[in-house]
Motif scaffolding. Structure first.
Motif, PDB file in Angstrom:
ATOM      1  N   GLY A  72      66.455  80.518  11.184  1.00 47.56           N
ATOM      2  CA  GLY A  72      65.857  80.089   9.927  1.00 47.56           C
ATOM      3  C   GLY A  72      64.386  79.752  10.011  1.00 47.56           C
ATOM      4  O   GLY A  72      63.821  79.153   9.086  1.00 47.56           O
ATOM      5  N   ILE A  73      63.728  80.139  11.106  1.00 51.38           N
ATOM      6  CA  ILE A  73      62.292  79.885  11.237  1.00 51.38           C
ATOM      7  C   ILE A  73      61.540  80.668  10.155  1.00 51.38           C
ATOM      8  O   ILE A  73      61.780  81.850   9.946  1.00 51.38           O
ATOM      9  CB  ILE A  73      61.793  80.293  12.630  1.00 51.38           C
ATOM     10  N   ARG A  74      60.628  79.956   9.491  1.00 53.47           N
ATOM     11  CA  ARG A  74      59.834  80.581   8.430  1.00 53.47           C
ATOM     12  C   ARG A  74      58.335  80.356   8.634  1.00 53.47           C
ATOM     13  O   ARG A  74      57.548  80.584   7.713  1.00 53.47           O
ATOM     14  CB  ARG A  74      60.258  80.025   7.058  1.00 53.47           C
ATOM     15  N   GLN A  75      57.957  79.908   9.844  1.00 52.17           N
ATOM     16  CA  GLN A  75      56.547  79.680  10.149  1.00 52.17           C
ATOM     17  C   GLN A  75      56.255  80.161  11.565  1.00 52.17           C
ATOM     18  O   GLN A  75      57.021  79.857  12.491  1.00 52.17           O
ATOM     19  CB  GLN A  75      56.203  78.193  10.077  1.00 52.17           C
ATOM     20  N   GLU A  99      59.133  84.856   2.220  1.00 50.29           N
ATOM     21  CA  GLU A  99      58.406  83.588   2.091  1.00 50.29           C
ATOM     22  C   GLU A  99      57.804  83.096   3.407  1.00 50.29           C
ATOM     23  O   GLU A  99      57.122  82.061   3.463  1.00 50.29           O
ATOM     24  CB  GLU A  99      59.342  82.511   1.536  1.00 50.29           C
ATOM     25  N   THR A 100      58.011  83.828   4.498  1.00 49.06           N
ATOM     26  CA  THR A 100      57.537  83.407   5.817  1.00 49.06           C
ATOM     27  C   THR A 100      56.016  83.305   5.852  1.00 49.06           C
ATOM     28  O   THR A 100      55.315  84.136   5.285  1.00 49.06           O
ATOM     29  CB  THR A 100      58.012  84.390   6.896  1.00 49.06           C
ATOM     30  N   ARG A 101      55.533  82.285   6.559  1.00 52.63           N
ATOM     31  CA  ARG A 101      54.097  82.077   6.739  1.00 52.63           C
ATOM     32  C   ARG A 101      53.718  82.378   8.185  1.00 52.63           C
ATOM     33  O   ARG A 101      54.418  81.962   9.113  1.00 52.63           O
ATOM     34  CB  ARG A 101      53.714  80.640   6.390  1.00 52.63           C
ATOM     35  N   VAL A 102      52.607  83.085   8.357  1.00 53.86           N
ATOM     36  CA  VAL A 102      52.160  83.493   9.688  1.00 53.86           C
ATOM     37  C   VAL A 102      50.670  83.209   9.813  1.00 53.86           C
ATOM     38  O   VAL A 102      49.885  83.565   8.924  1.00 53.86           O
ATOM     39  CB  VAL A 102      52.427  84.993   9.935  1.00 53.86           C
ATOM     40  N   VAL A 103      50.292  82.584  10.926  1.00 52.25           N
ATOM     41  CA  VAL A 103      48.880  82.393  11.246  1.00 52.25           C
ATOM     42  C   VAL A 103      48.611  83.075  12.577  1.00 52.25           C
ATOM     43  O   VAL A 103      49.246  82.765  13.588  1.00 52.25           O
ATOM     44  CB  VAL A 103      48.493  80.905  11.341  1.00 52.25           C
ATOM     45  N   TYR A 104      47.675  84.014  12.565  1.00 52.05           N
ATOM     46  CA  TYR A 104      47.224  84.676  13.781  1.00 52.05           C
ATOM     47  C   TYR A 104      45.952  83.992  14.268  1.00 52.05           C
ATOM     48  O   TYR A 104      45.062  83.680  13.481  1.00 52.05           O
ATOM     49  CB  TYR A 104      46.899  86.147  13.509  1.00 52.05           C
ATOM     50  N   VAL A 105      45.866  83.788  15.580  1.00 47.55           N
ATOM     51  CA  VAL A 105      44.681  83.176  16.179  1.00 47.55           C
ATOM     52  C   VAL A 105      44.205  84.056  17.321  1.00 47.55           C
ATOM     53  O   VAL A 105      45.001  84.453  18.186  1.00 47.55           O
ATOM     54  CB  VAL A 105      44.980  81.763  16.722  1.00 47.55           C
ATOM     55  N   ASP A 151      53.242  73.965   7.899  1.00 43.15           N
ATOM     56  CA  ASP A 151      53.708  72.588   7.731  1.00 43.15           C
ATOM     57  C   ASP A 151      54.205  72.086   9.087  1.00 43.15           C
ATOM     58  O   ASP A 151      55.280  72.487   9.547  1.00 43.15           O
ATOM     59  CB  ASP A 151      54.826  72.542   6.690  1.00 43.15           C
ATOM     60  N   PHE A 152      53.422  71.230   9.725  1.00 44.10           N
ATOM     61  CA  PHE A 152      53.771  70.752  11.060  1.00 44.10           C
ATOM     62  C   PHE A 152      54.893  69.719  11.049  1.00 44.10           C
ATOM     63  O   PHE A 152      55.302  69.235  12.107  1.00 44.10           O
ATOM     64  CB  PHE A 152      52.528  70.200  11.763  1.00 44.10           C
ATOM     65  N   ASP A 153      55.413  69.393   9.889  1.00 46.94           N
ATOM     66  CA  ASP A 153      56.587  68.522   9.792  1.00 46.94           C
ATOM     67  C   ASP A 153      57.876  69.333   9.748  1.00 46.94           C
ATOM     68  O   ASP A 153      58.960  68.758   9.680  1.00 46.94           O
ATOM     69  CB  ASP A 153      56.489  67.645   8.541  1.00 46.94           C
ATOM     70  N   ARG A 154      57.749  70.659   9.788  1.00 47.17           N
ATOM     71  CA  ARG A 154      58.915  71.535   9.789  1.00 47.17           C
ATOM     72  C   ARG A 154      58.880  72.425  11.031  1.00 47.17           C
ATOM     73  O   ARG A 154      57.806  72.712  11.566  1.00 47.17           O
ATOM     74  CB  ARG A 154      58.931  72.407   8.520  1.00 47.17           C
ATOM     75  N   PRO A 155      60.053  72.888  11.490  1.00 47.36           N
ATOM     76  CA  PRO A 155      60.073  73.744  12.679  1.00 47.36           C
ATOM     77  C   PRO A 155      59.265  75.018  12.479  1.00 47.36           C
ATOM     78  O   PRO A 155      59.198  75.576  11.384  1.00 47.36           O
ATOM     79  CB  PRO A 155      61.562  74.070  12.849  1.00 47.36           C
ATOM     80  N   MET A 156      58.647  75.452  13.548  1.00 46.43           N
ATOM     81  CA  MET A 156      57.903  76.707  13.538  1.00 46.43           C
ATOM     82  C   MET A 156      58.069  77.382  14.899  1.00 46.43           C
ATOM     83  O   MET A 156      58.616  76.792  15.846  1.00 46.43           O
ATOM     84  CB  MET A 156      56.419  76.462  13.251  1.00 46.43           C
ATOM     85  N   ALA A 157      57.591  78.600  15.002  1.00 41.23           N
ATOM     86  CA  ALA A 157      57.580  79.310  16.279  1.00 41.23           C
ATOM     87  C   ALA A 157      56.142  79.481  16.729  1.00 41.23           C
ATOM     88  O   ALA A 157      55.297  79.936  15.960  1.00 41.23           O
ATOM     89  CB  ALA A 157      58.257  80.666  16.151  1.00 41.23           C
TER      90      ALA A 157
END
Length: 270
Positions: A72-75, A99-105, A151-157
């Motif tokens: 269920g990861i969405r970030q 609805e998944t959010r992705v940040v590339y660095v 959202d760092f209050d929710r699980p992410m990968a």
């Protein structure tokens, strides 16, 4: 975008960059003569590198797909993402869950130049590209664009895929990983893939090590034991730290993927 565009001083087109060499091995067009020359030199030592990077792309796709479907990861925070290519994280994830959010660095300005293309993800989700360096966790984690998208209050990968071998021992790779691990909530996951001499063709190890000494960027291949230590504080999920082609393969493993010199694993933040 052709690789000839952009400011040559900013992009440092006269010297190879890992992301652009990687792009060259994948058959991409966003690389320069210095990148291709460096890539060719390394291919002479290990002609299987191109197969290895393609195996890594398949590994990334499998990990992202499983994280979205089964946990269920969405970030996603993809650090050292490199140049966009087929089956990038946002494409894989948003096909399953729009609805998944992705940040590339990444620290290469060419990656930033592809921002507009990356932002063409599903409208329900969000895709951002941010300039930053893996070795500066505080800078990345405190970046307003990163904080605005995730959202760092929710699980992410957190994905640290095939980039830690560009970090020297004196730069404390374990400490870097720990900083990202400690910044996310329980239930988050971390992917680590790392090159290793343990998987390098034995007959070419010494020649490859000599060539690596001439590469104008840090290359520190690590043993299975050293890579495993990077997962400290994480629950290493099945099947553990394995050659990436053996991580939950979709079917029979392509013969060419068995030549990869990358170990990979997925850890869960307890």
């Amino acid at each position: 975008m052709e690789a000839t565009r952009g400011d040559s001083t900013e992009l440092q087109t006269d010297r190879p960059h890992p992301a652009r060499v990687y792009d060259y091995w994948l058959g991409g067009k966003d690389n320069f003569a210095a990148d291709r020359e460096q890539g060719d030199r390394m291919l002479k030592i290990n002609p299987f590198i191109s197969d290895s990077v393609r195996a890594n792309r398949a590994f990334l796709r499998r990990v992202v797909g499983r994280l979205v479907q089964e946990t269920g990861i969405r970030q996603f925070l993809d650090i050292g993402s490199g140049l966009p290519t087929q089956d990038n994280v946002h494409l894989v994830a948003q096909r399953i869950a729009p609805e998944t959010r992705v940040v590339y660095v990444d620290n290469d300005p060419i990656v930033l130049a592809h921002g507009r293309a990356l932002l063409q993800g599903a409208s329900q989700g969000r895709t951002e590209v941010v300039q930053g360096d893996l070795r500066d966790p505080d800078g990345i984690l405190g970046d307003p664009q990163v904080r605005g998208a995730l959202d760092f209050d929710r699980p992410m990968a957190v994905l640290i895929n095939a980039v830690l071998h560009f970090v020297g021992d004196d730069e404390d790779p374990a400490g870097i990983v720990a900083r990202y691990r400690d910044a996310v909530v329980p239930g988050s996951h971390m992917l680590i893939a790392h090159a290793s001499w343990d998987l390098h063709p034995p007959e070419s190890v010494e020649a490859a090590k000599r060539e690596m000494q001439n590469v104008p960027f840090t290359t520190r291949f690590r043993s299975h034991e050293e890579i495993l230590a990077l997962f400290e504080g994480l629950e290493l999920l099945d099947p553990g730290l394995v050659q990436i082609c053996g991580w939950h393969p979709d079917g029979p493993i392509p013969v060419e993927h068995r030549t990869t010199n990358l170990f990979g694993g997925l850890g869960r933040v307890p």
